[in-house]
Design a protein around this motif. Structure first.
Motif, PDB file in Angstrom:
ATOM      1  N   SER A 128       6.276  -9.412  35.232  1.00 37.42           N
ATOM      2  CA  SER A 128       5.287  -9.415  36.306  1.00 37.42           C
ATOM      3  C   SER A 128       3.871  -9.249  35.782  1.00 37.42           C
ATOM      4  O   SER A 128       2.937  -9.911  36.248  1.00 37.42           O
ATOM      5  N   SER A 129       3.696  -8.365  34.813  1.00 44.24           N
ATOM      6  CA  SER A 129       2.361  -8.059  34.301  1.00 44.24           C
ATOM      7  C   SER A 129       1.678  -9.288  33.692  1.00 44.24           C
ATOM      8  O   SER A 129       0.521  -9.588  33.998  1.00 44.24           O
ATOM      9  N   SER A 130       2.392 -10.012  32.833  1.00 38.69           N
ATOM     10  CA  SER A 130       1.783 -11.172  32.178  1.00 38.69           C
ATOM     11  C   SER A 130       1.449 -12.270  33.185  1.00 38.69           C
ATOM     12  O   SER A 130       0.415 -12.934  33.085  1.00 38.69           O
ATOM     13  N   LEU A 131       2.307 -12.458  34.191  1.00 36.44           N
ATOM     14  CA  LEU A 131       2.082 -13.498  35.185  1.00 36.44           C
ATOM     15  C   LEU A 131       0.883 -13.175  36.076  1.00 36.44           C
ATOM     16  O   LEU A 131       0.005 -14.032  36.284  1.00 36.44           O
ATOM     17  N   THR A 132       0.826 -11.970  36.602  1.00 37.51           N
ATOM     18  CA  THR A 132      -0.269 -11.608  37.507  1.00 37.51           C
ATOM     19  C   THR A 132      -1.609 -11.554  36.769  1.00 37.51           C
ATOM     20  O   THR A 132      -2.644 -11.910  37.333  1.00 37.51           O
ATOM     21  N   THR A 133      -1.595 -11.126  35.515  1.00 34.33           N
ATOM     22  CA  THR A 133      -2.828 -11.082  34.737  1.00 34.33           C
ATOM     23  C   THR A 133      -3.365 -12.486  34.491  1.00 34.33           C
ATOM     24  O   THR A 133      -4.570 -12.752  34.624  1.00 34.33           O
ATOM     25  N   TYR A 134      -2.482 -13.404  34.148  1.00 36.42           N
ATOM     26  CA  TYR A 134      -2.884 -14.780  33.869  1.00 36.42           C
ATOM     27  C   TYR A 134      -3.470 -15.444  35.115  1.00 36.42           C
ATOM     28  O   TYR A 134      -4.473 -16.166  35.045  1.00 36.42           O
ATOM     29  N   LEU A 135      -2.867 -15.187  36.277  1.00 38.01           N
ATOM     30  CA  LEU A 135      -3.307 -15.836  37.512  1.00 38.01           C
ATOM     31  C   LEU A 135      -4.448 -15.095  38.202  1.00 38.01           C
ATOM     32  O   LEU A 135      -5.099 -15.651  39.090  1.00 38.01           O
ATOM     33  N   GLY A 136      -4.693 -13.846  37.823  1.00 38.59           N
ATOM     34  CA  GLY A 136      -5.744 -13.071  38.472  1.00 38.59           C
ATOM     35  C   GLY A 136      -5.372 -12.637  39.872  1.00 38.59           C
ATOM     36  O   GLY A 136      -6.212 -12.621  40.779  1.00 38.59           O
ATOM     37  N   ILE A 137      -4.093 -12.278  40.086  1.00 40.10           N
ATOM     38  CA  ILE A 137      -3.606 -11.836  41.387  1.00 40.10           C
ATOM     39  C   ILE A 137      -2.789 -10.561  41.185  1.00 40.10           C
ATOM     40  O   ILE A 137      -2.550 -10.129  40.051  1.00 40.10           O
ATOM     41  N   ASP A 138      -2.350  -9.945  42.293  1.00 43.14           N
ATOM     42  CA  ASP A 138      -1.424  -8.822  42.186  1.00 43.14           C
ATOM     43  C   ASP A 138      -0.104  -9.209  42.834  1.00 43.14           C
ATOM     44  O   ASP A 138       0.030 -10.279  43.425  1.00 43.14           O
ATOM     45  N   GLN A 139       0.866  -8.319  42.757  1.00 40.57           N
ATOM     46  CA  GLN A 139       2.220  -8.661  43.208  1.00 40.57           C
ATOM     47  C   GLN A 139       2.340  -8.778  44.725  1.00 40.57           C
ATOM     48  O   GLN A 139       3.335  -9.297  45.225  1.00 40.57           O
ATOM     49  N   SER A 140       1.331  -8.316  45.454  1.00 44.30           N
ATOM     50  CA  SER A 140       1.368  -8.450  46.914  1.00 44.30           C
ATOM     51  C   SER A 140       0.925  -9.840  47.367  1.00 44.30           C
ATOM     52  O   SER A 140       1.072 -10.206  48.528  1.00 44.30           O
ATOM     53  N   ASN A 141       0.376 -10.606  46.428  1.00 40.44           N
ATOM     54  CA  ASN A 141      -0.102 -11.948  46.753  1.00 40.44           C
ATOM     55  C   ASN A 141       1.088 -12.862  47.059  1.00 40.44           C
ATOM     56  O   ASN A 141       2.079 -12.866  46.323  1.00 40.44           O
TER      57      ASN A 141
END
Length: 458
Positions: A382-395
């Motif tokens: 989750s961390s690598s994906l959300t960081t790359y996209l500039g979003i959080d997991q609630s998105n």
């Protein structure tokens, strides 16, 4: 009477490309977003256009030249293809989807060259200047393509199987309509004495023995590898900008299919300009302009984005009209000026075989493999994906991308989530198109003769 003939051909042209436009640009959204099927296998699905074009246009061209009225064969193929597309909702995996699409394309792809054959035959029989009259009729095919794209997007079906149902219904209607078109009987008389090769309609393949024509077909194949790339990936390329936080909610992402339809709007303008360009510059220069336009098209997509680079995406869509139509229409007319009238339907089938057959197979399989191998990122937590996209997991994007993924308490994915790096992808395609353009300019010798274009009308 004259206006009636042109109107009937216009309806045929509109429906011909409405059938295709309903799903061709948006199939990637269904594959990657809705189904989240394997990215590498997508090239195989899109190659069905190519595999069916390897043999069907040539075979149907021979049949239309020798045995069956072209308009009747055209109608039968559309009717069967439309019914086949209606079975898409029952395809539950990649393999089943492949075979349904393949059968549909076996029916559809030869109708593109048959529609040209019908148009040319009817116009000539009614004493029209084909170079002048055919492009305005053909432009309505592009209008049909646009109408289908808009209809699918505005009804919320660009990522659902409904796009294929819409296409199938349109195909069935066109199949029925085709039987009302003017008669286009076979041009090879039954009383003619024929060799074995002529008896089986294989004489069109003799065109490969002519150096100039063989070279034309070779470049048709090479450019054909590039023709469908933006159809394969264009809409999903724009849609995937919506994964990034800074681009979410932008108009171009939400209405990506409509934005990409600017490409088809551009087609309508450039088709109408073809007679002017052909008479002024000649067939070779028009085809070379097309190849250079592909270089520009891919280059603009490489650096475009929905914000400050929006103008590049829009300009690339405008350039598309020149890139696509200048080669396809001028190439088709080139064969009309150089091939014996008795095998013109077969020659048009060979042209389709090389561009949308061999070329499309090579382009779709190679591009999908290259993208999967060199330009696809894998995210395993989750961390690598959300960081790359500039979003959080609630998105909501996070939920969509991980729809088929189990997530551990520590954020680890049960299988990798994949995303594509589009800029180097488009630059690779641009380099390929540039090489083709340079080789074509050097190797293909064709002196412009304005008189050859007037011959098409007779």
């Amino acid at each position: 009477m004259g206006n009636s003939i042109k109107f009937r051909l216009t309806v045929m042209s509109f429906l011909q490309f409405f059938v295709w436009g309903a799903w061709l640009i948006t199939i990637a959204n269904y594959w990657f977003d809705t189904k989240q099927w394997d990215g590498g296998a997508f090239g195989a699905v899109f190659s069905t256009l190519g595999f069916s074009s390897l043999f069907m246009p040539a075979i149907t061209g021979i049949i239309a030249d020798k045995w069956v009225h072209a308009e009747r064969l055209y109608g039968i193929l559309h009717f069967l293809g439309g019914i086949t597309l209606c079975f898409i909702p029952f395809a539950t995996n990649e393999s089943e989807f492949f075979w349904v699409i393949f059968l549909a394309m076996v029916c559809y792809m030869p109708t593109i060259s048959l529609s040209n054959t019908i148009g040319y035959h009817v116009l000539k029989n009614n004493h029209y200047d084909v170079v002048k009259v055919f492009p305005p009729i053909r432009v309505w095919g592009t209008v049909g393509f646009i109408a289908a794209m808009w209809f699918v997007n505005l009804t919320g079906n660009k990522a659902s199987y409904n796009q294929f149902i819409i296409s199938g219904i349109a195909g069935i209607l066109l199949g029925l309509y085709s039987f009302t078109l003017p008669k286009c009987p076979p041009q090879l008389g039954k009383s003619e004495k024929k060799s074995f090769v002529e008896a089986f309609g294989l004489n069109a393949f003799k065109l490969f023995l002519n150096y100039k024509t063989a070279l034309f077909f070779l470049f048709s194949m090479m450019l054909g590898a590039a023709l469908q790339l933006t159809n394969m990936f264009g809409d999903v390329y724009v849609s995937e900008f919506g994964y990034f936080g800074k681009y979410q909610g932008s108009l171009i992402v939400e209405k990506s299919t409509i934005v990409m339809s600017i490409s088809q709007v551009s087609e309508t303008l450039f088709i109408l300009a073809i007679p002017f360009f052909l008479r002024r510059f000649g067939i070779k220069k028009v085809m070379l302009i097309s190849m250079l336009a592909w270089v520009l098209r891919f280059g603009l997509l490489a650096y475009g984005n929905p914000a400050e680079g929006l103008w590049m995406i829009i300009l690339s869509c405008i350039v598309y009209g020149m890139a696509f139509d200048f080669f396809n229409v001028s190439g088709s007319l080139y064969l009309e000026t150089t091939v014996n009238y008795k095998i013109r339907a077969s020659a048009q089938g060979l042209f389709m075989m090389m561009t949308n057959g061999l070329g499309a197979v090579i382009g779709s399989l190679a591009s999908a493999a290259i993208i999967q191998r060199f330009f696809t990122f894998e995210f395993t937590n989750s961390s690598s994906l959300t960081t790359y996209l500039g979003i959080d997991q609630s998105n909501p994007v996070f939920a969509r991308l991980t729809k088929f993924v189990d997530i551990s308490p520590t954020g680890e994915f049960s299988k990798a989530v994949t995303l594509r790096d589009w800029s180097p992808i488009w630059l690779t395609f641009a380099g390929y198109a540039l090489v083709i353009a340079v080789l074509f300019a050097i190797l293909f010798k064709h002196k412009h003769n304005p008189a050859e274009l007037s011959e098409i009308s007779h």
